[in-house]
Design a protein around this motif. Structure first.
Motif, PDB file in Angstrom:
ATOM      1  N   ARG A 164       0.820  -1.213   0.000  1.00  0.00           N
ATOM      2  CA  ARG A 164       0.000   0.000   0.000  1.00  0.00           C
ATOM      3  C   ARG A 164       0.852   1.260   0.000  1.00  0.00           C
ATOM      4  NH1 ARG A 164      -4.398  -0.314   4.641  1.00  0.00           N
ATOM      5  NH2 ARG A 164      -4.975   1.620   3.568  1.00  0.00           N
ATOM      6  N   VAL A 165       2.171   1.085  -0.114  1.00  0.00           N
ATOM      7  CA  VAL A 165       3.088   2.223  -0.066  1.00  0.00           C
ATOM      8  C   VAL A 165       3.528   2.585  -1.474  1.00  0.00           C
ATOM      9  CG1 VAL A 165       5.294   3.075   0.807  1.00  0.00           C
ATOM     10  CG2 VAL A 165       3.882   1.570   2.230  1.00  0.00           C
ATOM     11  N   SER A 166       3.399   3.857  -1.828  1.00  0.00           N
ATOM     12  CA  SER A 166       3.885   4.356  -3.107  1.00  0.00           C
ATOM     13  C   SER A 166       5.318   4.855  -2.934  1.00  0.00           C
ATOM     14  CB  SER A 166       3.000   5.503  -3.620  1.00  0.00           C
ATOM     15  OG  SER A 166       1.694   5.038  -3.877  1.00  0.00           O
ATOM     16  N   VAL A 167       6.206   4.358  -3.791  1.00  0.00           N
ATOM     17  CA  VAL A 167       7.611   4.743  -3.725  1.00  0.00           C
ATOM     18  C   VAL A 167       7.916   5.665  -4.902  1.00  0.00           C
ATOM     19  CG1 VAL A 167       9.998   3.933  -3.747  1.00  0.00           C
ATOM     20  CG2 VAL A 167       8.223   2.595  -2.575  1.00  0.00           C
ATOM     21  N   SER A 168       8.409   6.867  -4.598  1.00  0.00           N
ATOM     22  CA  SER A 168       8.792   7.818  -5.637  1.00  0.00           C
ATOM     23  C   SER A 168      10.237   7.576  -6.051  1.00  0.00           C
ATOM     24  CB  SER A 168       8.639   9.259  -5.127  1.00  0.00           C
ATOM     25  OG  SER A 168       7.300   9.519  -4.777  1.00  0.00           O
ATOM     26  N   ALA A 169      10.520   7.781  -7.327  1.00  0.00           N
ATOM     27  CA  ALA A 169      11.882   7.619  -7.836  1.00  0.00           C
ATOM     28  C   ALA A 169      12.358   8.942  -8.420  1.00  0.00           C
ATOM     29  CB  ALA A 169      11.935   6.518  -8.890  1.00  0.00           C
ATOM     30  N   ALA A 170      13.575   9.332  -8.061  1.00  0.00           N
ATOM     31  CA  ALA A 170      14.152  10.574  -8.550  1.00  0.00           C
ATOM     32  C   ALA A 170      15.474  10.259  -9.250  1.00  0.00           C
ATOM     33  CB  ALA A 170      14.385  11.546  -7.402  1.00  0.00           C
ATOM     34  N   CYS A 171      15.680  10.835 -10.431  1.00  0.00           N
ATOM     35  CA  CYS A 171      16.877  10.568 -11.229  1.00  0.00           C
ATOM     36  C   CYS A 171      17.682  11.863 -11.378  1.00  0.00           C
ATOM     37  CB  CYS A 171      16.492  10.034 -12.611  1.00  0.00           C
ATOM     38  SG  CYS A 171      15.464   8.542 -12.565  1.00  0.00           S
ATOM     39  N   PHE A 172      19.005  11.767 -11.097  1.00  0.00           N
ATOM     40  CA  PHE A 172      19.860  12.956 -11.154  1.00  0.00           C
ATOM     41  C   PHE A 172      21.146  12.613 -11.906  1.00  0.00           C
ATOM     42  CE2 PHE A 172      17.296  13.085  -7.341  1.00  0.00           C
ATOM     43  CZ  PHE A 172      16.732  14.352  -7.390  1.00  0.00           C
ATOM     44  N   PRO A 173      21.570  13.483 -12.819  1.00  0.00           N
ATOM     45  CA  PRO A 173      22.818  13.228 -13.549  1.00  0.00           C
ATOM     46  C   PRO A 173      24.028  13.367 -12.627  1.00  0.00           C
ATOM     47  CG  PRO A 173      21.907  15.389 -14.120  1.00  0.00           C
ATOM     48  CD  PRO A 173      20.887  14.701 -13.264  1.00  0.00           C
ATOM     49  N   VAL A 174      24.969  12.425 -12.767  1.00  0.00           N
ATOM     50  CA  VAL A 174      26.232  12.468 -12.032  1.00  0.00           C
ATOM     51  C   VAL A 174      27.320  12.790 -13.057  1.00  0.00           C
ATOM     52  CG1 VAL A 174      27.875  11.201 -10.612  1.00  0.00           C
ATOM     53  CG2 VAL A 174      25.411  10.808 -10.339  1.00  0.00           C
ATOM     54  N   ARG A 175      27.990  13.895 -12.858  1.00  0.00           N
ATOM     55  CA  ARG A 175      28.956  14.375 -13.860  1.00  0.00           C
ATOM     56  C   ARG A 175      30.378  13.995 -13.483  1.00  0.00           C
ATOM     57  NH1 ARG A 175      26.287  17.790 -17.256  1.00  0.00           N
ATOM     58  NH2 ARG A 175      24.218  18.487 -16.498  1.00  0.00           N
ATOM     59  N   GLY A 176      31.209  13.813 -14.519  1.00  0.00           N
ATOM     60  CA  GLY A 176      32.615  13.540 -14.305  1.00  0.00           C
ATOM     61  C   GLY A 176      33.399  14.820 -14.100  1.00  0.00           C
TER      62      GLY A 176
END
Length: 417
Positions: free
Chosen positions: A125-137
């Protein structure tokens, strides 16, 4: 069942519907504001973590676990341009990306330098949010994507909102049940009373029911107001103007309900009057100033100079005048004149407006509780005002208006010399 028996039962149903509507509206507004705050918090955590992982050194599970624990997240892992999980705070690596946990299109957008926060997956019953972030060199180019998953621990405040909604619904049902029980008692009392006492008995029963509802509603209103103010304080600068306006709307509705419950209590109780010599001119001027803040389009002229003092409770008398000014403004009046004269042992004050006047069909019931011609009106203001003046030994009546509009006449006893 007589038509009189239907009146309190209808009041019970209307009270329940209104209380439930307010509870749901408050919950929806608070949920919207909370979701925005949590999204901004997750975005801030992701931006910070992505900067910490920047450079050419590979991310390690230990560093990801530190990010996960610091932000109370469900998951934290790094995905390569080949859609392979190369480091995971809670699982093995390297492994192929699980497309059920995050949309590959969002990974590809992050690889192009476009961060995002959105829905991830459902876990029970739990909604899990996903967040995507660029990792730069070190050269500034995107070399990987950091994925953060926020679930129940991150959004624990949502559980508090759900409990508040449940409590509001439960209190509404209890209040409606109490109102219904009192309504049935009222029906039995009506049958036993003589016709001459019916009107007074009904008024007392309605006042009793009003008191029961008001007492039940005041406590949850205080809890809701405190919760919203705490949310606004903790959110701080993360709320945009739209969210702040929504929270202010919630507080405005809470204040409106608080004033309504106070009207119910004034009908049902006999509040102590602080009787003392009172200057009606000063009281009217104060009520006019307060009206100008709420109804700036209404011009109020006070012509009470030279009147003798009356004996009464200045705060209560100010409320009567404020009610009359508010009614005039809401009816469409643009100008109100308050004038008075001494009449032997009494002082008479007339409040005259240039509005459309009182509907003839409403005149006979004008001062009865719940009698109103306004959409969304409660019909309590004039009933409470007349009760206040009668307890002062005075009266409130609708007078004839020679030039249109509405005219109310207040009569009060003069203060002893």
């Amino acid at each position: 069942m007589t038509s009189r028996a239907l009146v309190p039962l209808a009041a019970a149903l209307l009270g329940l519907a209104g209380a439930l509507a307010v509870a749901v509206a408050l919950h929806r507004a608070a949920s919207t504001a909370l979701d925005r705050v949590l999204e901004e918090r997750l975005r801030g955590a992701g931006d910070t973590a992505a900067r910490l992982l920047a450079g050419d050194a590979p991310a390690t599970p230990a560093r990801l676990r530190a990010i996960l624990e610091a932000n109370r997240l469900e998951g934290a892992y790094v995905v390569s341009p080949g859609l392979e999980v190369v480091a995971d705070a809670t699982g093995p690596s390297p492994v192929p990306l699980d497309v059920l946990r995050v949309d590959p299109a969002r990974i590809e957008a992050a690889l192009r330098g476009e961060p995002s926060v959105g829905a991830g997956f459902e876990l029970g019953r739990v909604s899990v949010s996903a967040a995507c972030f660029p990792v730069r060199g070190a050269d500034g180019a995107v070399r990987a994507v950091l994925v953060l998953e926020a679930g129940e621990a991150f959004g624990a405040a949502r559980a508090g909102l759900r409990r508040a909604l449940g409590a509001g619904v439960a209190l509404s049902l209890l209040a409606a049940a109490a109102l219904g029980a009192l309504a049935w008692r009222h029906v039995g009392a009506e049958r036993a009373r003589a016709a001459a006492a019916e009107r007074a008995a009904r008024g007392e029963a309605i006042a009793g029911m009003a008191a029961a509802v008001a007492h039940d509603v005041r406590n949850p209103l205080a809890v809701i107001r405190a919760s919203v103010e705490l949310l606004r304080e903790r959110a701080g600068a993360r709320l945009d103007p739209t969210d702040l306006a929504q929270l202010q709307d919630v507080l405005g509705e809470v204040d409106r309900l608080r004033r309504l419950t106070q009207d119910f209590l004034d009908l049902a109780a006999e509040p102590v009057l602080v009787a003392a010599p009172a200057d009606l001119a000063a009281i009217a001027a104060d009520a006019a100033r307060a009206s100008a803040a709420v109804h700036p389009a209404l011009a109020v002229s006070v012509e009470l100079g030279g009147l003798p003092a009356v004996r009464g409770d200045a705060a209560r008398l100010r409320r009567v005048l404020a009610n009359l000014l508010s009614n005039a403004a809401e009816a469409g009046a643009r100008r109100v004149v308050i004038r008075g004269r001494a009449d032997g042992p009494a002082v008479r004050v007339r409040v005259e407006d240039d509005g459309p006047g009182v509907d003839p069909a409403l005149r006979a019931r004008l001062f009865e509780p719940f009698a109103t011609g306004k959409a969304g009106g409660t019909g309590l203001g004039l009933a409470v005002s007349r009760r206040i003046l009668e307890r002062h030994g005075g009266s409130l009546a609708l007078a004839e208006a020679a030039g249109g509009g509405a005219v109310f006449e207040l009569t009060l006893p003069r203060a002893a010399a």
